[in-house]
Design an enzyme around this catalytic site. Sequence first.
Site, PDB file in Angstrom:
ATOM      1  N   THR A  89       0.843  -1.193   0.000  1.00 14.77           N
ATOM      2  CA  THR A  89       0.000   0.000   0.000  1.00 14.77           C
ATOM      3  C   THR A  89       0.877   1.241   0.000  1.00 14.77           C
ATOM      4  O   THR A  89       2.024   1.194   0.441  1.00 14.77           O
ATOM      5  CB  THR A  89      -0.935   0.030   1.243  1.00 14.77           C
ATOM      6  N   SER A  90       0.308   2.345  -0.480  1.00 19.47           N
ATOM      7  CA  SER A  90       1.026   3.622  -0.442  1.00 19.47           C
ATOM      8  C   SER A  90       0.484   4.483   0.701  1.00 19.47           C
ATOM      9  O   SER A  90       0.899   5.616   0.875  1.00 19.47           O
ATOM     10  CB  SER A  90       0.807   4.350  -1.768  1.00 19.47           C
ATOM     11  N   GLY A 110      -1.694   5.600   6.688  1.00 14.26           N
ATOM     12  CA  GLY A 110      -2.782   5.408   7.660  1.00 14.26           C
ATOM     13  C   GLY A 110      -3.229   3.960   7.696  1.00 14.26           C
ATOM     14  O   GLY A 110      -3.485   3.390   8.764  1.00 14.26           O
ATOM     15  N   LYS A 111      -3.312   3.339   6.528  1.00 11.81           N
ATOM     16  CA  LYS A 111      -3.716   1.936   6.447  1.00 11.81           C
ATOM     17  C   LYS A 111      -2.647   1.041   7.079  1.00 11.81           C
ATOM     18  O   LYS A 111      -2.966   0.085   7.776  1.00 11.81           O
ATOM     19  CB  LYS A 111      -3.956   1.534   4.978  1.00 11.81           C
ATOM     20  N   ASP A 129      -8.063  -3.145  -0.153  1.00 15.40           N
ATOM     21  CA  ASP A 129      -8.621  -2.001  -0.867  1.00 15.40           C
ATOM     22  C   ASP A 129      -9.919  -1.593  -0.211  1.00 15.40           C
ATOM     23  O   ASP A 129     -10.765  -2.430   0.092  1.00 15.40           O
ATOM     24  CB  ASP A 129      -8.875  -2.366  -2.333  1.00 15.40           C
ATOM     25  N   LYS A 146     -11.066   3.284  16.898  1.00  8.88           N
ATOM     26  CA  LYS A 146     -11.602   3.060  15.548  1.00  8.88           C
ATOM     27  C   LYS A 146     -11.683   1.565  15.236  1.00  8.88           C
ATOM     28  O   LYS A 146     -12.590   1.109  14.536  1.00  8.88           O
ATOM     29  CB  LYS A 146     -10.723   3.797  14.515  1.00  8.88           C
ATOM     30  N   HIS A 197     -14.080  -1.211   9.176  1.00  9.06           N
ATOM     31  CA  HIS A 197     -14.192  -2.118   8.026  1.00  9.06           C
ATOM     32  C   HIS A 197     -12.891  -2.879   7.813  1.00  9.06           C
ATOM     33  O   HIS A 197     -12.889  -4.046   7.492  1.00  9.06           O
ATOM     34  CB  HIS A 197     -14.521  -1.289   6.770  1.00  9.06           C
TER      35      HIS A 197
END
Length: 214
Positions: free
Chosen positions: A7-8, A11-12, A68, A193, A198
């Site tokens: 991933t770029s 936060g993820k 994603d 969170k 999700h």
Amino acid sequence: MTLWFMTSNAGKVAEAKEYFSHLGITVEQFEFEAIEPQADDIEIVALSKIEQAIPHLPNPSDQLLVEDAGLFVGALEGFPGVYSSYSLETIGLHGILKLMEHLQSEDPVMDGKLRNAEFRAVAALYQNGQTIVAEGVCPGRIAHQLDGEEGFGFDPIFIPADLDENGNALQAGEIGVTSTHGATFGGISLEEKQAYSHRRRALTSLVSKLDRLG
Ligand code: ITT
């Protein structure tokens, strides 16, 4: 054990690191520029990205994660959905709020229904020549204005639905044992969170599928 997360988005990565740290798994960011297919389904996007990245793994026995996500707004027929990144870069958070300006009610239950939205995440994990996929959804609503500076992306405009004692999301307006009391994801900590997220739901489902595979 190290898990490569392609991933770029920092936060993820932070959220995945926090989640997997409880399982004793170290997550490392894997920087790889995959071509995103034009598809109206985030699962197709995630699977395409993982297929492109597998040949570039440092070690063929490594594990690779792609995840994603997108924000799907009911009143906007699911927009921004698969166009979430592009929408954030172009019209931004204020643009989304502007599109929804006319959707409001004095009645909080009606307001929640008019402004309902959900985050969806699809996580795909490659290991030992096999790819496993899992999904996670977080229902909620779009706030009337930006709130909070935590998190990333759409967090300052998304208020998650309250949860019951089993962690299941309730209908708009219902009060649960777990609640942000109207705060957005931008107004709560990363750890808080996780209860609603999700991403956490997709990763939990992925891990339970892996456990079933032994
Ligand atoms: P990669 O594809 O490189 O992983 P990305 O930022 O494009 O990074 P996604 O496609 O998963 O990540 O996300 C689409 C958009 O939705 C992007 O702008 C994110 O910032 C945003 N987004 C994803 N998950 C989010 C979350 O938990 N909270 C707020 N915004 C989120």
